[in-house]
Design a protein around this motif. Structure first.
Motif, short mmCIF file in Angstrom:
data_model
loop_
_atom_site.label_atom_id
_atom_site.label_comp_id
_atom_site.label_asym_id
_atom_site.label_seq_id
_atom_site.Cartn_x
_atom_site.Cartn_y
_atom_site.Cartn_z
N PHE A 176 0.83 -1.20 0.00
CA PHE A 176 0.00 0.00 0.00
C PHE A 176 0.87 1.25 0.00
O PHE A 176 0.54 2.26 -0.64
N GLY A 177 2.01 1.20 0.70
CA GLY A 177 2.95 2.30 0.64
C GLY A 177 3.52 2.47 -0.76
O GLY A 177 3.74 3.58 -1.24
N MET A 178 3.78 1.35 -1.43
CA MET A 178 4.29 1.39 -2.80
C MET A 178 3.29 2.05 -3.74
O MET A 178 3.66 2.91 -4.57
N ASP A 179 2.02 1.66 -3.64
CA ASP A 179 1.04 2.23 -4.55
C ASP A 179 0.80 3.72 -4.28
O ASP A 179 0.57 4.49 -5.22
N ASP A 180 0.87 4.14 -3.02
CA ASP A 180 0.78 5.57 -2.73
C ASP A 180 1.96 6.31 -3.36
O ASP A 180 1.81 7.40 -3.93
N THR A 181 3.14 5.72 -3.27
CA THR A 181 4.32 6.32 -3.87
C THR A 181 4.17 6.43 -5.38
O THR A 181 4.48 7.47 -5.99
N LEU A 182 3.68 5.36 -5.99
CA LEU A 182 3.52 5.36 -7.45
C LEU A 182 2.45 6.35 -7.89
O LEU A 182 2.60 7.01 -8.93
N CYS A 183 1.37 6.49 -7.12
CA CYS A 183 0.36 7.51 -7.43
C CYS A 183 1.00 8.89 -7.46
O CYS A 183 0.73 9.70 -8.36
N HIS A 184 1.82 9.16 -6.46
CA HIS A 184 2.51 10.45 -6.38
C HIS A 184 3.42 10.65 -7.58
O HIS A 184 3.38 11.69 -8.25
#
Length: 275
Positions: free
Chosen positions: A28-36
């Motif tokens: 979930f941290g990875m996907d937040d990072t990728l969204c950013h």
């Protein structure tokens, strides 16, 4: 196929092996990072595949169950670690037979929630051409984490889709039950709700799980299909559409941003589980 897949150079991040013994919170941290990164045009659109061993991802409403501590003990006693995710939805089982896929793209134009969901639906149909005509998207009553975009064949659910939007990026996430028994996973969640509720009335209506409405793709297709094979199918389809594929994990300059989002998610999960 959606023009999104034909006109973009996709970045592919394969964590189908590397993430297995790590917390799903990292995903979930990875996907937040990728969204950013994608939302700020610092990365091409991303397709990420990921697998985690033996965890149950709970939603915020699950954490409000009257006997949640006893319910989480049921999960732990069965060998599954409960965590609370930072988006909507309800309890979902993750294990080595479940492949998760994240499509992360920028919201450059107005992309409705339904359009974003349908991008994932159409993508999955393209990955499984032998099932394309039989895959349907509608809520499967009696499944865990039911929703309008449950994917099923002949009324048996094998996948569920969620969506997260932040920093001008959109992450559409799906779990695909590929190997093993879908009904056994559903039985675990049925027991979780039974113990967590104990027939108490609540304002929120939790699903009544009927395990037989869920199945894995192995069961639906009546053949041995694996997480590894499906991961390869995804890469092959992208190569057919685009002729090229960027295999690129997070780079050094991106890891600091990932650390920021991961720390935030772990702190939030700890605060929820301590309540």
């Amino acid at each position: 196929m959606d023009r999104l897949f034909n006109e973009k150079d996709w970045r592919f991040i394969d964590q189908s092996f590397s993430a297995r013994n790590r917390s799903p919170l990292e995903s979930f941290g990875m996907d937040d990072t990728l969204c950013h990164l994608v939302g700020h045009e610092k990365s091409n659109p991303v397709i990420r595949t990921w697998v985690h061993d033996d965890a149950v991802v709970l939603g915020i409403q699950d954490h409000r169950l009257p006997f949640i501590e006893e319910g989480m003990s049921v999960l732990r006693n069965a060998g599954y670690e409960p965590i609370v995710r930072n988006s909507g939805g309800l309890a979902v089982v993750l294990d080595s037979g479940v492949l998760n896929i994240s499509l992360v793209f920028a919201e450059k134009e107005s992309v409705s929630i339904d359009v974003a969901f349908m991008r994932m639906v159409n993508f999955i149909k393209a990955i499984f051409p032998e099932l394309e005509a039989r895959i349907e998207a509608y809520e499967i009553v009696g499944s865990y984490c039911p929703g309008t975009y449950d994917l099923s064949v002949d009324g048996r659910k094998f996948a569920g889709i969620s969506q997260r939007r932040m920093q001008n990026g959109i992450a559409v996430q799906i779990y695909l039950c590929i190997e093993g028994s879908g009904s056994e996973r559903a039985e675990l969640i049925r027991q979780f709700y039974e113990v967590s509720l104990k027939n108490e009335k609540t304002k929120f209506v939790y699903p009544r799980i009927t395990p037989h409405v869920m199945a894995s793709l192995q069961e639906i297709m009546s053949k041995k299909i694996t997480v590894t094979e499906v991961n390869s199918r995804i890469q092959q389809r992208l190569l057919e559409w685009n002729g090229d594929l960027q295999f690129m994990p997070l780079q050094q300059e991106e890891l600091e941003l990932y650390s920021h989002y991961l720390t935030r998610i772990f702190k939030r999960n700890e605060s929820l589980l301590s309540i």
